[in-house]
Scaffold this active site. Structure first.
Site: not given
Length: 547
Positions: A16, A148, A189-190, A222, A380, A383, A519, A521
């Site tokens: 996110g 990458e 993991p962090t 921690k 689009c 229609m 579009h 939206e």
């Protein structure tokens, strides 16, 4: 000069980052600052325009015609700042620019290398518009450690080092997994993710930790100790019922304060969160519910229609109504009657798409909505399918279809009421295209003006007769069939300024049946719902009351 916030991710993807970036941008705006948000993607595609929606989700289109990552949609929806082509870059675009310069001889015969040539190109991109806003938020796609992504991280390291001290910070998102067997949140993991960042010369100033469970104070201490950040800068990020709760949730967690503290901005302006409190009030205090069927072909991945889903939510907020959008695979209707699937819905939406697969099912959905007087919004391709349906069943053109499908099958099978768009006017010049042109960036892209018919439903919905909307298509309804179709009740209520390109059609003597070539939206926001979606939901609400 803008202060820079670089947003990175670690441990796993899809944490996110885009939403966190957008929410932070909204919070900085609430404190009176101006912001701009950018996305740097490590993939080698020049842009997402040629990617399948199954691969990458929706392609978001900007006013100036750039095909970008769907995260730019989040940025616009949360901040209201219109994204530009200069707000999205990929490794493919960077390498393409570098190689073009090398071919032109711009490097004067030097050996081209990742450092300094690729990293310089990335830094040049970062500097664009640096004097226009107070804060520039730059999200880097992927996770730290991806091979990458290394040129981007190195470019950021150089960029931060070259700027005055205190003008750039790094915000890093990680995951705190929960082990049910031991009943513990695991911070390791962090820690490893931050060490990976530190090994390439970057150190986070703020950590945002995604977790399904509350993060105890001792765990935050921690993390702060091992990751070399202040405890107040370890920000918990929990799952939310709606993405629009993110600005308020992140504010409660102290994210905006932590960022301003990291920049040494004290005292910080107080935030005005009225806009987001109203958004949450409309969402949580909705009255009633409408069901909308989205008949599409990419239904296995809801991110393929991300902006449509959000625009429907916004339309519901405008009407204080909850919208339950349900996804139906258009291919089902190619061999089954749509009635059992669609009869219990209050409205039907057929979105855009490419290729012939599923189109006969979309045509049947449009026919069902027209004949049963159910509110219909075709976007689009949606229609175009509505026009083909009217041509076949009302205008006496039983073989009506699209040139797109003939091109795909390499055989002439249809009367092309929808044709390949070979030229159109853009600004003060004419754009020309051939059917066999390269696919990337060759569509009619970006914002174009349309003139609406006086007295039409869309003119009433928009409250005017001149609009500007974003396009992404290379096939167009053929205006030569206009008279034949209008005689059957399909009104061409929106046209390009030169009168050559149909932009909107609507069915007369129908409660609400509109198809748009653009579009809508892409321009809808929670605090400013798009008028078409707001009125579409209003029409669905009328059906719900009748039922």
């Amino acid at each position: 000069m803008a202060r820079y916030i670089f947003i990175t991710g670690g441990v796993v993807s899809s944490l996110g980052k885009g939403l966190a970036s957008a929410a932070l941008g909204a919070l900085l705006q609430a404190r009176g600052y101006t912001v701009r948000l950018r996305k740097l993607d490590p993939y080698l595609n020049v842009d997402p325009g040629t990617m399948s929606p199954f691969e990458h989700g929706e392609v978001f289109v900007t006013d100036d015609g750039a095909e970008t990552d769907l995260d730019l949609g989040h940025y616009e929806r949360f901040t209201g700042v219109h994204a530009r082509a200069t707000d999205s870059i990929s490794s493919g675009r960077i390498y393409s620019n570098v190689l073009e310069k090398e071919r032109r001889g711009d490097y004067l015969g030097k050996t081209i290398q990742v450092i300094p040539h690729v990293t310089n190109e990335i830094k040049d991109f970062l500097r664009i518009g640096a004097d226009e806003v107070d804060f520039m938020l730059c999200e880097i796609g992927g996770t730290v450690g991806d091979i990458e992504g290394l040129p981007f991280f190195e470019a950021i390291r150089q960029f931060i080092h070259e700027r005055p001290r205190g003008q750039s910070i790094l915000m890093h998102l990680t995951l705190l997994p929960y082990l049910a067997a031991s009943g513990e949140l695991k911070t390791k993991p962090t820690q490893h993710s931050v060490k990976e960042l530190q090994s390439i010369g970057l150190a986070p100033d703020v950590l945002v930790c995604r977790s399904e469970h509350p993060i105890p104070d001792k765990e935050r201490e921690k993390i702060a100790l091992f990751c070399n950040v202040r405890k107040e800068h370890v920000i918990p990020a929990y799952d939310l019922k709606t993405i629009y709760e993110a600005p308020l949730a992140y504010h409660r967690a102290g994210l905006d304060q932590a960022v301003l503290d990291a920049f040494g901005i004290s005292p910080a302006p107080k935030p005005n969160l009225t806009r987001w409190e109203d958004v949450m009030d409309r969402l949580t205090n909705a009255e009633g519910m409408v069901r909308v069927a989205i008949v599409g072909k990419y239904t296995q991945l809801e991110d393929a229609y991300k902006s449509i889903a959000e625009a429907l939510t916004h339309g519901g907020m405008a009407n204080r109504t909850r919208v339950k959008a349900e996804w139906i695979d258009a291919e089902i209707f190619e061999h089954e009657d749509p009635a059992p699937y669609l009869q219990d819905f209050h409205a039907i939406l057929v979105p855009g798409g490419f290729g012939e697969r599923g189109t006969e099912g979309k045509i049947k959905a449009a026919q069902f909505a027209r004949e049963r007087k159910i509110p219909y919004l075709g976007i689009c391709l949606g229609m175009q399918m509505a026009v083909i349906e009217s041509a076949r069943n009302l205008a006496g053109l039983p073989n009506a279809g699209s040139e797109e499908f003939d091109h795909e099958a390499k055989a002439k099978r249809f009367t092309p009421v929808v044709y390949h768009l070979k030229e159109w006017v853009q600004g003060n010049h004419t754009v020309r295209r051939k059917a066999d042109d390269a696919k990337g960036g060759t569509m009619r892209l970006g914002a174009y003006t349309a003139n609406l018919k006086v007295g039409s439903r869309v003119a009433e919905v928009y409250g005017g007769t001149v609009i500007e909307e974003r396009h992404r298509h290379r096939y167009e309804v053929d205006v030569k069939y206009r008279e034949q179709l209008e005689a059957c009740g399909l009104t061409f209520s929106g046209m390009s300024p030169d009168g050559k390109l149909p932009e909107i059609v609507e069915v007369k003597d129908h409660p609400w049946f509109i198809g748009v070539q653009f579009h809508p939206e892409l321009k809808s926001k929670p605090f400013s719902p798009h008028p078409l979606f707001a009125d579409f939901v209003r029409a669905a609400k009328e059906v719900e009351r009748l039922v």
